[in-house]
Enzyme design. Structure first.
Site, short mmCIF file in Angstrom:
data_model
loop_
_atom_site.label_atom_id
_atom_site.label_comp_id
_atom_site.label_asym_id
_atom_site.label_seq_id
_atom_site.Cartn_x
_atom_site.Cartn_y
_atom_site.Cartn_z
N HIS A 131 0.86 -1.18 0.00
CA HIS A 131 0.00 0.00 0.00
C HIS A 131 0.90 1.23 0.00
O HIS A 131 2.02 1.21 0.50
CB HIS A 131 -0.87 -0.03 1.26
CG HIS A 131 -1.94 1.01 1.33
ND1 HIS A 131 -1.69 2.32 1.64
CD2 HIS A 131 -3.29 0.92 1.14
CE1 HIS A 131 -2.82 3.00 1.65
NE2 HIS A 131 -3.81 2.18 1.35
N ASP A 208 2.98 -4.04 8.05
CA ASP A 208 1.68 -3.40 7.89
C ASP A 208 0.62 -4.48 8.12
O ASP A 208 0.42 -5.36 7.29
CB ASP A 208 1.56 -2.81 6.48
CG ASP A 208 0.17 -2.27 6.17
OD1 ASP A 208 -0.74 -2.38 7.02
OD2 ASP A 208 -0.02 -1.76 5.05
N GLN A 211 -4.60 -5.35 6.94
CA GLN A 211 -5.51 -6.32 6.36
C GLN A 211 -5.42 -7.70 7.02
O GLN A 211 -6.15 -8.61 6.65
CB GLN A 211 -5.22 -6.46 4.86
CG GLN A 211 -5.37 -5.18 4.07
CD GLN A 211 -6.80 -4.67 4.01
OE1 GLN A 211 -7.75 -5.43 4.21
NE2 GLN A 211 -6.97 -3.39 3.72
N LYS A 234 -10.82 -0.88 9.75
CA LYS A 234 -10.91 -2.09 8.94
C LYS A 234 -11.25 -3.31 9.80
O LYS A 234 -11.48 -4.41 9.27
CB LYS A 234 -9.60 -2.32 8.18
CG LYS A 234 -9.25 -1.19 7.22
CD LYS A 234 -7.96 -1.45 6.47
CE LYS A 234 -7.50 -0.24 5.69
NZ LYS A 234 -8.43 0.17 4.63
N CYS A 372 -4.59 2.33 -3.89
CA CYS A 372 -3.38 2.85 -3.24
C CYS A 372 -2.21 1.89 -3.41
O CYS A 372 -1.44 1.64 -2.48
CB CYS A 372 -3.63 3.15 -1.76
SG CYS A 372 -4.83 4.45 -1.47
#
Length: 414
Positions: A131, A208, A211, A234, A372
């Protein structure tokens, strides 16, 4: 991936759906089919009520007042830190910085950890599937320091070429970065293996986790990374919430990124002494009600259980993949061996934005665009894709409705 013909029998998805008010909406006269969960998840009633109750009954600033409301607000806010720390198995609550989300978390590491260490000739390693939030901050600090940003490649299946990533962990690399789960492809990266290789070379690793945390249990101690970033909206929580977990030794050595109230111990014009981590990195009034809601979101996840969530979502992923493969001229991007329920695709000869608009008229919400992730689009040679991203409150019936709508769109555009 779960076999598409095998449906979990113990997961009461209709009972769960009843907890999410927005799922009862109609859009353009059609029942809503919400398949944009990687963008933001819907919120259960318990999260909405937690935020509402905070403003109705406990609203005050944190850590600034000894009156009853101030104490209640502080207890709720710090209680959210405790829940988040337990949720990802952080060794200490004091290693968890509450932020507005992964973007702020990554920028904090970029400016507070990386920039003071970078010199001309140094580099930061990331990947092609990241991302922009895990690319642009590194470019900004690299430009200021004379360092460079390197990107490890992926293959056509959307899997990181791990041996190449490890090969690129050369002595010039001062920080390595990787997404736990791709927001475009759903690919699950082997973070533990990458962390082991980074540790051998004395390179800090940032992950990251935006997700990953909505779909699987995360244990930062078992992963072995140095930094782990989370986005609350999220994972059933309010927007403007998130966290950065970082090893204590890094937090103690890092200078503050923001200055102002709350992050200080004493201010004099001759100099300021800062609070201990995590408050050293939490200047100003935070999103108190948002974190109250995020704590409620964690409670909701734990009431359902990640084993049940994972089984249901993997079944849905297998089913939607199977159905999409039946459509002539449809290309799926990313078919890694291990995926979370995110699937990107295109119809031959059709524009992603046109498809998304027409699907919306059928009540189906999917994401169109570059997500993104410009470098990933460039790798696949397309300007944009459609992305259907699932959550545990989605159903097979919704997937069927999505496929029917997609076939109608295909007929209009072909």
């Amino acid at each position: 991936m779960t076999n598409a013909s095998t449906t979990p029998t113990v997961f009461d998805v209709q009972r769960i759906r009843a907890d999410f008010p927005l799922l009862t909406r109609s859009v353009h006269g059609k029942p809503l089919v919400y398949l944009d969960n990687a963008n933001t998840s819907q919120k259960p009633e318990s999260v909405i009520e937690a935020v509402n109750a905070h403003y109705r009954e406990h609203n005050a600033n944190v850590a600034r007042a000894v009156h009853q409301l101030g104490e209640e607000a502080t207890a709720a806010y710090e209680g959210a830190r405790d829940k988040l720390a337990r949720f990802i198995n952080a060794p200490s609550r004091n290693e968890l910085i509450l932020t507005s989300g992964t973007t702020q978390s990554v920028n904090l590491v970029a400016y507070s950890y990386a920039l003071p260490r970078l010199q001309p000739g140094d580099s930061i390693l990331t990947t092609v599937m990241e991302h922009h939030a895990n690319i642009v901050p590194w470019q900004l600090v690299a430009a200021r320091s004379g360092a460079t940003v390197k990107a490890a490649p992926i293959d056509e299946r959307g899997e990181l070429i791990v041996e190449k990533y490890i090969e690129m962990l050369t002595p010039d690399v001062k920080l390595a970065c990787v997404t736990h789960v791709s927001n475009v492809l759903g690919t699950v990266n082997p973070v533990r293996e990458i962390a082991r290789e980074c540790k051998k070379r004395g390179i800090a690793l940032l992950v990251d986790g935006s997700q990953a945390v909505p779909h699987r249990p995360v244990d930062v101690q078992a992963l072995g990374c140095d930094f782990y970033a989370i986005t609350g909206h999220k994972m059933l929580g309010p927007t403007g919430t998130g966290a950065l977990w970082a090893r204590r030794e890094h937090l103690e050595a890092m200078p503050p990124f923001f200055g102002g109230g709350e992050m200080i111990r004493e201010v004099r014009f001759s100099g300021t002494t800062f609070a201990a981590p995590p408050h050293k990195f939490e200047a100003g009034t935070p999103n108190i009600a948002g974190f109250v809601g995020l704590a409620a979101a964690i409670d909701y996840y734990e009431s359902v259980g990640f084993a049940a969530i994972h089984a249901w979502e993997q079944n849905l992923l297998a089913y939607v993949t199977e159905r999409l493969r039946e459509i002539p001229g449809l290309r799926i991007f990313g078919e890694a061996a291990e995926k979370e329920p995110v699937i990107s695709f295109l119809l031959e000869g059709a524009q992603a934005s046109d498809m998304a608009t027409l699907l919306d008229l059928q009540g189906v919400a999917v994401r169109s665009g570059h997500h993104c992730a410009h470098p990933l689009m460039q790798f696949y040679g397309v300007p944009a894709t459609l992305r259907a991203s699932l959550a545990f409150y989605n159903t097979r019936e919704e997937i069927d409705a999505f496929i029917v709508a997609l076939l109608k769109v295909r007929k209009l555009l072909m």
